[in-house]
Structures are given as structure tokens and as C-alpha cells.
Write an enzyme that holds these catalytic residues in place. Sequence first.
Site, mmCIF file in Angstrom:
data_model
loop_
_atom_site.group_PDB
_atom_site.id
_atom_site.type_symbol
_atom_site.label_atom_id
_atom_site.label_comp_id
_atom_site.label_asym_id
_atom_site.label_seq_id
_atom_site.Cartn_x
_atom_site.Cartn_y
_atom_site.Cartn_z
ATOM 1 C CD GLN A 1 -1.741 -2.296 1.786
ATOM 2 O OE1 GLN A 1 -0.578 -2.736 1.793
ATOM 3 N NE2 GLN A 1 -2.774 -2.997 2.272
ATOM 4 C CG ASP B 1 -7.111 -0.990 9.869
ATOM 5 O OD1 ASP B 1 -7.832 -0.910 8.865
ATOM 6 O OD2 ASP B 1 -5.883 -0.773 9.853
ATOM 7 C CG ASN C 1 -2.343 0.976 11.063
ATOM 8 O OD1 ASN C 1 -3.373 1.127 10.403
ATOM 9 N ND2 ASN C 1 -1.168 1.461 10.670
HETATM 10 O O1 MRU Z 1 -5.534 -3.696 4.434
HETATM 11 P P1 MRU Z 1 -5.827 -2.226 4.286
HETATM 12 O O2 MRU Z 1 -5.112 -1.608 3.133
HETATM 13 O O3 MRU Z 1 -7.283 -1.940 4.312
HETATM 14 O O4 MRU Z 1 -5.195 -1.583 5.639
HETATM 15 C C1 MRU Z 1 -5.317 -0.214 5.823
HETATM 16 C C2 MRU Z 1 -4.639 0.282 7.043
HETATM 17 O O5 MRU Z 1 -4.102 -0.445 7.848
HETATM 18 C C3 MRU Z 1 -4.729 1.765 7.313
HETATM 19 O O6 MRU Z 1 -3.605 2.208 8.001
HETATM 20 C C4 MRU Z 1 -5.974 2.064 8.130
HETATM 21 O O7 MRU Z 1 -7.072 1.413 7.586
HETATM 22 C C5 MRU Z 1 -6.257 3.531 8.242
HETATM 23 S S1 MRU Z 1 -6.778 4.188 6.725
HETATM 24 C C6 MRU Z 1 -7.117 5.809 7.046
#
Ligand code: MRU
Length: 375
Positions: A208, A249, A259
Site C-alpha cells: 500500500q 483500523d 493497524n
Molecule cells: O488492508 P488495508 O489496506 O485496508 O489496511 C489499511 C490500514 O491499515 C490503514 O492504516 C488504516 O485502515 C487507516 S486508513 C485511514
Amino acid sequence: MEGPVTHVADAAPYRALLHPPGARWIDVIDQRALPHARVDVRIDNVADAARAIREMWVRGAPLIGAVGAYGLAMALDDDPNDAALARAFSTLDATRPTAVNLRWALARVRDRVAPLHDALRAAAAWDEADRIAAEDVAINYAIGRHGLPLLRAIAARKHGGAVNVLTHCNTGALATCGFGTATAPIFLAHAQGIAVHVLVSETRPRLQGANLTTWEMRERGIAHTLVADSAAATLMRGGDVDIVLVGADRVTRNGDVCNKIGTYPKALAARDNDIAFYVALPSPTLDATLASGDDVPIEMRSDDELLWIGGRDEHGDIRRVRIAPEGTRANNPAFDVTPARLVSGLITEAGIVEASEAALRAAFAGHFRRGAAIG
Ligand code: MRU
């Protein structure tokens, strides 16, 4: 969030999600194709909304919540009765277990429509989903405003030298309905002429950071450097990092932060090197029903995410290649937990809050009162 919804202009030429007024669909950026291609996808039914979340066309806790809410509205367009509502709720809720924003948004739409006559439910659900999306935009801006002084203070200390911010995963406009959580202070600082330089941790295995955060920084003209996840601690020890800003999260009652996998080691390294480690979150990410991070359901994703990697080859073709020998087993938790004791502060729409139950209860009393209502 208490109080009126305020709309905030953001100059960035992209939005992760668009709901044209009155439309019975949403348009989203399929983030799996970034950074090599910009693919917009129209979602107009609950099955596709669920698939988009599960297969990570869209990802990031606040955005998952919003897409879930719109997915429920789409389901009610097809069939507004109680059984259909319950079925759609379970289908969307089962897509990904860790980001609490999803269940929070689904419960909010369900609670809004449940008392209504079937004929009124779909319109009310679309309206509630729009409210959730608009509030997220306002929350992003508030988080940016409350986090900005942290960057401004470092810039002053460095006499205008660039503020080196280390991030992890993607917490930008692509992860929300607005311009992000942990990126919001960065975007505001840049907009106000404060020199920032973002160290973008690649964020294996789904990248990401490498795929999405670099793309956002480039789109906005913000200086940035890609770093290996494993290089972060050494960069901190070497004095190359002024502050760490990450998202969340799920934050539990005691202030533990769940997170993206790889966040916890950054918190440990930050503590060992006396570097501030801040977590930005909107209040829907607060889960007052769970006592500590040990109670958070951690998503385990497929081995293939670790065993294969995708990208563009020298001919410009998108390819996926295996990186480990056939038959190699993998272990792929998508999130980890950072204990509250390692968190310098939580940047929220209500201001910077200490990562503790007392401080969270004081800042978000409503969440603690409604705690049991999530789900
Ligand atoms: O697996 P993902 O890409 O959904 O994980 C996202 C994260 O861990 C972010 O840091 C979190 O969702 C915050 S987004 C503002």
C-alpha cells in the site's frame, strides 16, 4: 461526530469514492491497478460492494465503512424487508473482520432504517451513507488541523528545514472519503508551504505504501522517498526521521492500536530512538466494546499475497511473479497491535488525545455510552 457537517475543498484530482447526487450507484478507484493504471469502477449492487471490499479494490478503514454503507443501500433498493436487510448486513460484515469502521457504518445504516416502513428504507439508507461519507471528509480535515501543529513545531525547530515524516501503509485520500487521516497533517502542511519530506514504507506484502502512498504524494507534488519496511528502524536510529504518523483500523478502550502489519515494529523503534509516534484516527475507528488490542480479530489473508508479487515489467506489461519456491508455506496476518504505552498520542477530530481509557472516555463519551451498539 457531534455538530454540523462541514464540507471541505480539496484540490487533489482524485477521490476514492464518488456518489453522484441521486444516483443508485457509486464510482470507486480500483486501487489494485494503481500506481500503473487509473481504473474507475461503478458499483451498483451489494454483491459487487462486498467483493470490492473483500478483494481490496477499495481498502482503508474509513473507505471500507463508507462502501459498506452504500452497499447496504443498494441491497435495500433490491429488497427492503427485514430478512433482506439482515442478509445484506451479514454479507458485507463478513468481508473483512479487523477495521471496525465497517461494522460501525453498517449498524448506523441499519439503525436508521429499521424503524421505517419498507418503502422508505432505501432512500434513508442512501442518505445515511452520504452523511457517513460527508462526515468522514470533515473528520479528515479536523484531524489535519489538530496534527498540523506537530509538523509546524518540528519545522520551526529545524529552522524551516524539511520535516521528515515516516508513514506506513496508505492512510490518504485513497483510504477515506476525503484526504486521509495520517496524511491529513502532511497535506495541510504542504498546502501551507511547510517543507515536508515523506518516507514511505513500502508495506509488504500488498505494498500500500509503494503502490498507493507514493502515487498520492506524486499527484500532490509532495517530496517523498520509498523505503523498505525493514529499513525504518535504521533510519530512525540514523536521525533521518523526525516523526512517525500512522493510521488505525481499530483502537480499543485502553488505547491499544490495531493497524497494518508492520506498525508495531515501527512503534518499538520509535520508542527506542525517542521519536514521536502518532496515530491518526476518526472516532468511528474507536471500539469501546473491546478492553485491549488482544481482543481484536486479526485478518489472515491468503498465502499468495506473500508468495507472489505484481508490478510492471520493462515492456510496460503488468506481471505477477512468484518470489518463493513452489510448495513454500506462508503466514500472512494483515494487521498487528501496538500497545498504548508506545503511542505518543492519538490525533482525532476532537484533538490530540492520550492513548488511555480515561482520555478516550473524556473525548468520546458518546462512543462509550453506545459501545454495545456496534454490531
Ligand atoms: O488492508 P488495508 O489496506 O485496508 O489496511 C489499511 C490500514 O491499515 C490503514 O492504516 C488504516 O485502515 C487507516 S486508513 C485511514
